[in-house]
Design an enzyme around this catalytic site. Sequence first.
Site, PDB file in Angstrom:
ATOM      1  N   ASP A 271      -7.605   6.434   7.513  1.00 10.30           N
ATOM      2  CA  ASP A 271      -6.613   6.762   6.584  1.00 10.30           C
ATOM      3  C   ASP A 271      -7.052   8.260   6.139  1.00 10.30           C
ATOM      4  OD1 ASP A 271      -4.422   6.651   5.128  1.00 10.30           O
ATOM      5  OD2 ASP A 271      -4.877   4.960   4.123  1.00 10.30           O
TER       6      ASP A 271
ATOM      7  N   GLU B 220      -4.687   5.859  11.985  1.00  8.04           N
ATOM      8  CA  GLU B 220      -3.704   6.079  10.870  1.00  8.04           C
ATOM      9  C   GLU B 220      -4.505   7.313  10.103  1.00  8.04           C
ATOM     10  OE1 GLU B 220      -2.378   4.685   6.616  1.00  8.04           O
ATOM     11  OE2 GLU B 220      -2.547   2.974   8.077  1.00  8.04           O
TER      12      GLU B 220
ATOM     13  N   HIS C  38       4.417   2.573   8.060  1.00  6.47           N
ATOM     14  CA  HIS C  38       3.388   3.092   6.984  1.00  6.47           C
ATOM     15  C   HIS C  38       4.108   2.930   5.718  1.00  6.47           C
ATOM     16  CE1 HIS C  38       1.385   5.896   4.776  1.00  6.47           C
ATOM     17  NE2 HIS C  38       0.062   5.811   5.517  1.00  6.47           N
TER      18      HIS C  38
END
Length: 359
Positions: free
Chosen positions: A296, A8, A171
């Site tokens: 992230d 991600e 997401h």
Amino acid sequence: MLGKIALEEAWAIPENFQVYDVSSLAPKGVIGGDLTANLLDVHGTRLQQMDENGVEMMVLSLSSPGPQGATDPVKAEALASLANKRLEAEVMAHSNPGRFAALASLSMHDPVQAGGELRRCINERKGFVGAIINDFQSAGDDKNTMLFLDRPECDAFWSVAEELDVPVYIHPREATPLVFEQMWKDRPWLAFSALGYAHRVGMHVLGIVTAGVLDRFPGLRIVMGHMGEHIPYDLYRIDHKLNRARFPDMPMAKDKLVRDYFGTQLFITTSGHFSTPALLCAMQELGAKSIMFSIDYPFESIPNGCVWFDEHVPIASRDLVDIGRNNALRVFTRLRGSPHGEVEYGLYNKDWSKRLERR
């Protein structure tokens, strides 16, 4: 641990900032210096920090909300197509394509069109290994209509994802203006990653599961980040309270609990949630095979996430390697093939012939 795969990891194009200006999330310097510049960068600071921290590969995706923030279907489709074209170029630009892969952006106004765009990305473009959808699709002139993925017409999209054998990453994104006004206006610090993101994505994913989507498409795989958006911690209560005597019409398979889908169809990542107790809870509730490492970036720090995982996670080596790398290769099956596949010499030293010094 060398060879980590991070799933991600955000990237952006300037056109995406016309849908949502990420610089509004925090003053400059609060999130990694220049957040906008870090989102636009792939082969500079991002790659350098990957090398310094044992991240073998990043799977890149357009920063939220992407096409989900565009209420006009034509504009949403155009943004998704443009982003996918440019992301393919970024992934393939590096001399070693094994360093980057891509998740396709999709407009979800028309699930049939979304399936067609996903098919093009997987079959005609290079570097794509799955799709990313940023929670609900905004619609309506006032931006307050939310199109969710458990509506029946979305089966046309889910069938394509299952056929192509690619995971779909759900997401977070910001709330609609009406929901923000009613819930978050007086407590805006809770509206985003502190609480709101998890509330909204957790509801959405559970909505997909309880609507029977995973039962209708048993080959479908769905991934969510941030250590499961609170679901692992609440899983006992979720399953306990979804009592079929109370909800006999719930479409989910009657012989299953939500927990039964984890490890085969539902998966989580550690993105932005570098907590050892939370990871251990998730492992106990879901099993290590359900969890994959992620950072992230650039909303979170590559060194911070990697130091946590490499030095502060007291779990068995087998689980560490599974979470850090192997589960990603199992779930995102296209990572194992061209142009991503590569020879793996070892987890401790990357070169066959000489000892490499970690910086």
